[in-house]
Write a protein that holds these residues in place. Structure first.
Motif, PDB file in Angstrom:
ATOM      1  N   GLU A  77      -8.521   5.356  -4.411  1.00 38.67           N
ATOM      2  CA  GLU A  77      -9.063   5.767  -3.119  1.00 38.67           C
ATOM      3  C   GLU A  77      -9.798   7.103  -3.225  1.00 38.67           C
ATOM      4  O   GLU A  77     -10.853   7.297  -2.620  1.00 38.67           O
ATOM      5  CB  GLU A  77      -7.931   5.878  -2.101  1.00 38.67           C
ATOM      6  CG  GLU A  77      -8.407   6.176  -0.696  1.00 38.67           C
ATOM      7  CD  GLU A  77      -7.277   6.292   0.301  1.00 38.67           C
ATOM      8  OE1 GLU A  77      -7.542   6.239   1.507  1.00 38.67           O
ATOM      9  OE2 GLU A  77      -6.114   6.460  -0.141  1.00 38.67           O
TER      10      GLU A  77
ATOM     11  N   PHE B 232      -1.309  11.966   1.401  1.00 36.75           N
ATOM     12  CA  PHE B 232      -1.124  11.236   0.152  1.00 36.75           C
ATOM     13  C   PHE B 232      -2.366  10.391  -0.122  1.00 36.75           C
ATOM     14  O   PHE B 232      -2.968   9.839   0.800  1.00 36.75           O
ATOM     15  CB  PHE B 232       0.100  10.326   0.236  1.00 36.75           C
ATOM     16  CG  PHE B 232       1.375  11.049   0.554  1.00 36.75           C
ATOM     17  CD1 PHE B 232       2.028  11.783  -0.422  1.00 36.75           C
ATOM     18  CD2 PHE B 232       1.931  10.998   1.826  1.00 36.75           C
ATOM     19  CE1 PHE B 232       3.202  12.467  -0.137  1.00 36.75           C
ATOM     20  CE2 PHE B 232       3.098  11.666   2.128  1.00 36.75           C
ATOM     21  CZ  PHE B 232       3.735  12.403   1.139  1.00 36.75           C
ATOM     22  N   MET B 233      -2.727  10.296  -1.402  1.00 38.97           N
ATOM     23  CA  MET B 233      -3.885   9.491  -1.762  1.00 38.97           C
ATOM     24  C   MET B 233      -3.753   9.018  -3.199  1.00 38.97           C
ATOM     25  O   MET B 233      -3.329   9.782  -4.070  1.00 38.97           O
ATOM     26  CB  MET B 233      -5.176  10.308  -1.583  1.00 38.97           C
ATOM     27  CG  MET B 233      -6.460   9.497  -1.710  1.00 38.97           C
ATOM     28  SD  MET B 233      -7.929  10.468  -1.281  1.00 38.97           S
ATOM     29  CE  MET B 233      -7.687  10.654   0.487  1.00 38.97           C
ATOM     30  N   ASN B 234      -4.111   7.745  -3.444  1.00 39.57           N
ATOM     31  CA  ASN B 234      -4.058   7.255  -4.818  1.00 39.57           C
ATOM     32  C   ASN B 234      -5.377   7.523  -5.530  1.00 39.57           C
ATOM     33  O   ASN B 234      -6.378   7.894  -4.898  1.00 39.57           O
ATOM     34  CB  ASN B 234      -3.686   5.769  -4.859  1.00 39.57           C
ATOM     35  CG  ASN B 234      -4.681   4.896  -4.088  1.00 39.57           C
ATOM     36  OD1 ASN B 234      -5.882   5.036  -4.231  1.00 39.57           O
ATOM     37  ND2 ASN B 234      -4.160   3.994  -3.265  1.00 39.57           N
TER      38      ASN B 234
ATOM     39  N   ASN C  13       2.785   7.493   4.340  1.00 39.14           N
ATOM     40  CA  ASN C  13       2.337   8.148   5.566  1.00 39.14           C
ATOM     41  C   ASN C  13       3.098   7.636   6.782  1.00 39.14           C
ATOM     42  O   ASN C  13       3.285   8.355   7.766  1.00 39.14           O
ATOM     43  CB  ASN C  13       0.836   7.939   5.761  1.00 39.14           C
ATOM     44  CG  ASN C  13       0.008   8.784   4.814  1.00 39.14           C
ATOM     45  OD1 ASN C  13       0.408   9.878   4.440  1.00 39.14           O
ATOM     46  ND2 ASN C  13      -1.152   8.288   4.408  1.00 39.14           N
TER      47      ASN C  13
ATOM     48  N   LYS D 180       0.348   4.449  -0.362  1.00 40.35           N
ATOM     49  CA  LYS D 180      -0.087   5.589   0.452  1.00 40.35           C
ATOM     50  C   LYS D 180       0.210   5.374   1.932  1.00 40.35           C
ATOM     51  O   LYS D 180       0.766   6.247   2.613  1.00 40.35           O
ATOM     52  CB  LYS D 180      -1.582   5.821   0.262  1.00 40.35           C
ATOM     53  CG  LYS D 180      -2.122   7.035   1.014  1.00 40.35           C
ATOM     54  CD  LYS D 180      -3.573   6.914   1.356  1.00 40.35           C
ATOM     55  CE  LYS D 180      -3.769   6.012   2.561  1.00 40.35           C
ATOM     56  NZ  LYS D 180      -5.149   6.016   3.076  1.00 40.35           N
ATOM     57  N   GLU D 181      -0.168   4.191   2.443  1.00 38.15           N
ATOM     58  CA  GLU D 181       0.045   3.904   3.859  1.00 38.15           C
ATOM     59  C   GLU D 181       1.531   3.899   4.209  1.00 38.15           C
ATOM     60  O   GLU D 181       1.934   4.372   5.274  1.00 38.15           O
ATOM     61  CB  GLU D 181      -0.591   2.554   4.228  1.00 38.15           C
ATOM     62  CG  GLU D 181      -2.115   2.566   4.238  1.00 38.15           C
ATOM     63  CD  GLU D 181      -2.687   3.547   5.245  1.00 38.15           C
ATOM     64  OE1 GLU D 181      -2.048   3.767   6.297  1.00 38.15           O
ATOM     65  OE2 GLU D 181      -3.762   4.127   4.980  1.00 38.15           O
TER      66      GLU D 181
ATOM     67  N   ILE E 251      -4.426  17.333  -0.900  1.00 40.94           N
ATOM     68  CA  ILE E 251      -4.211  15.939  -1.294  1.00 40.94           C
ATOM     69  C   ILE E 251      -3.101  15.882  -2.338  1.00 40.94           C
ATOM     70  O   ILE E 251      -3.209  16.485  -3.407  1.00 40.94           O
ATOM     71  CB  ILE E 251      -5.497  15.311  -1.869  1.00 40.94           C
ATOM     72  CG1 ILE E 251      -6.624  15.325  -0.830  1.00 40.94           C
ATOM     73  CG2 ILE E 251      -5.227  13.877  -2.334  1.00 40.94           C
ATOM     74  CD1 ILE E 251      -7.969  14.866  -1.381  1.00 40.94           C
TER      75      ILE E 251
ATOM     76  N   ILE F  60      -1.159  10.378  -5.727  1.00 35.30           N
ATOM     77  CA  ILE F  60      -0.226   9.347  -6.199  1.00 35.30           C
ATOM     78  C   ILE F  60      -0.758   8.891  -7.558  1.00 35.30           C
ATOM     79  O   ILE F  60      -1.634   8.041  -7.658  1.00 35.30           O
ATOM     80  CB  ILE F  60      -0.150   8.172  -5.202  1.00 35.30           C
ATOM     81  CG1 ILE F  60       0.311   8.682  -3.832  1.00 35.30           C
ATOM     82  CG2 ILE F  60       0.789   7.085  -5.722  1.00 35.30           C
ATOM     83  CD1 ILE F  60       0.172   7.666  -2.720  1.00 35.30           C
TER      84      ILE F  60
ATOM     85  N   ASP G 275       0.874  -1.184   0.000  1.00 37.88           N
ATOM     86  CA  ASP G 275       0.000   0.000   0.000  1.00 37.88           C
ATOM     87  C   ASP G 275       0.910   1.233   0.000  1.00 37.88           C
ATOM     88  O   ASP G 275       1.493   1.587   1.027  1.00 37.88           O
ATOM     89  CB  ASP G 275      -0.898  -0.011   1.241  1.00 37.88           C
ATOM     90  CG  ASP G 275      -1.958   1.085   1.212  1.00 37.88           C
ATOM     91  OD1 ASP G 275      -1.660   2.190   0.705  1.00 37.88           O
ATOM     92  OD2 ASP G 275      -3.079   0.853   1.687  1.00 37.88           O
TER      93      ASP G 275
END
Length: 396
Positions: free
Chosen positions: A67, A62-64, A35, A31-32, A88, A91, A29
């Motif tokens: 999501e 961060f966000m894909n 972070n 994004k995770e 935001i 990604i 993941d």
């Protein structure tokens, strides 16, 4: 397959990181992991903060794409993050971002900004993120005090530095294709702080201006909490002698809020709370109702000062109101106002029947006798009585 750390040399550690990265951490993941590695940063609307004497901030996350488009409501982001707005960092994983533009525009959220990079998220960063996860696994299965553990810690530090550097470059202004805000596209924002200030001026335009950074925030220090209690008791008892020193924290807080009650921004909030109290006439209502208004736009008042503002309003009606914790009647004092501040949904207010009529009658008399409505109900009543007495004494 447990790793025999005692026989691994530096070269072999790198090989094992590569093996784990490819075998066990190929699908991570992103994004995770970002972070987890990169500390949350904030962007400040400096001009707005200076004008309104408050520290508002936008959180960078961060966000894909998947999501982002799966979010039914952007407000959930704000509910889960303590901030005044969110930037935001997308990604990016597709070349055509028109769908992203259309989706973001439909949401039309005035507290969210979307940064879209020019290029797809680099494979080099993804590779480093996989290595990081592999290193974390190896560290969890090693003795950090041995030679292998020390080497892993060094590699981890270098990997994190490389990730931070490359991510910073990827989301730098030179690599941003566009910024999206509501239904508008901005190809370039030269000064993000100024842009955020414009947003805050529009969104948080009813924030009371309180020039005291010690109290005008959510989380207060222990000494300032104590000073706030003294200010509240001073208001409720109408006794400035409770403030022992002119240079104390409570004195500066009192000057910044109570003595500025007739300024337009603070006066509007007091009127809002007064309306809430009036609505409780013969009708027990929860404090969470007024807190939802005070804590959200266009006011978005920091929790540190809300009990003081509520005390200023309640003082007007202290003879005719009843405060409840659930179904139990409680005293109107600083301790209970702080408890209300912590759990407003558990506390309720009720005023006597006929309160609104009494207030209206008093206002009409004040108009007749030319008494300006500039103070609390108690003070206004005293001024009215004095004016009526002078009028009677002036009669022939």
């Amino acid at each position: 397959n447990e790793l025999d750390f005692a026989t691994i040399y530096n070269r072999e550690i790198s090989k094992e990181i590569k093996r784990l990265s490819d075998a066990d951490y190929y699908d991570i993941d992103i994004k995770e992991t970002l972070n987890e590695i990169i500390n949350t940063s904030y962007s400040l609307p400096r001009r707005y903060n200076e004008e309104y004497k408050i520290t508002r901030f936008f959180s960078n996350i961060f966000m894909n794409e998947k999501e982002l488009t799966a979010l039914g409501n952007f407000d959930v982001l704000l509910e889960n993050t303590y901030c005044d707005g969110i930037i935001i960092n997308l990604i990016r994983d597709s070349r055509n971002i028109q769908e992203i533009r259309d989706y973001f525009s439909l949401k039309n959220n005035e507290q969210i900004i979307l940064k879209i990079p020019k290029t797809i998220f680099p494979k080099s960063i993804i590779s480093l993120l996989r290595d990081y996860k592999a290193i974390e696994y190896l560290l969890s299965n090693s003795n950090n005090k041995d030679e292998v553990g020390n080497e892993l810690e060094l590699i981890k530090k270098e990997t994190i530095e490389a990730i931070n550097e490359q991510v910073s470059l990827y989301f730098s202004n030179d690599n941003i294709q566009e910024y999206l805000y509501k239904d508008k596209i901005y190809k370039k924002i030269s000064n993000i702080s100024s842009f955020l200030s414009d947003i805050c001026t529009n969104v948080y335009n009813k924030t009371p201006i309180i020039n005291n950074e010690m109290i005008n925030k959510r989380d207060l220090s222990a000494p300032i909490k104590k000073a706030r209690d003294i200010v509240i008791e001073t208001i409720l008892n109408n006794d400035k002698n409770l403030i022992k020193s002119r240079t104390s924290a409570e004195a500066t807080i009192y000057k910044a809020i109570v003595e500025k009650k007739n300024t337009p921004s603070i006066n509007e909030v007091i009127k809002l709370i007064n309306r809430f109290i009036s609505e409780s006439e013969n009708n027990k209502i929860g404090f969470d109702k007024i807190y939802r208004k005070l804590e959200n736009k266009p006011y978005a008042i920091r929790k540190g000062i809300i009990p003081i503002l509520i005390a200023m309003s309640l003082y007007n009606y202290s003879d005719i109101i009843v405060i409840y914790f659930m179904n139990k009647e409680i005293d109107l004092d600083a301790t209970n106002l702080i408890k209300i501040n912590e759990n407003p949904e558990k506390y309720f207010i009720l005023t006597e029947k006929g309160t609104a009529e009494k207030i209206k009658y008093l206002s009409n008399l004040m108009c007749i006798f030319n008494v300006p409505n500039q103070d609390t109900q108690r003070v206004n009543l005293k001024k009215l009585v004095d004016s009526m007495r002078r009028w009677i004494l002036s009669l022939p």
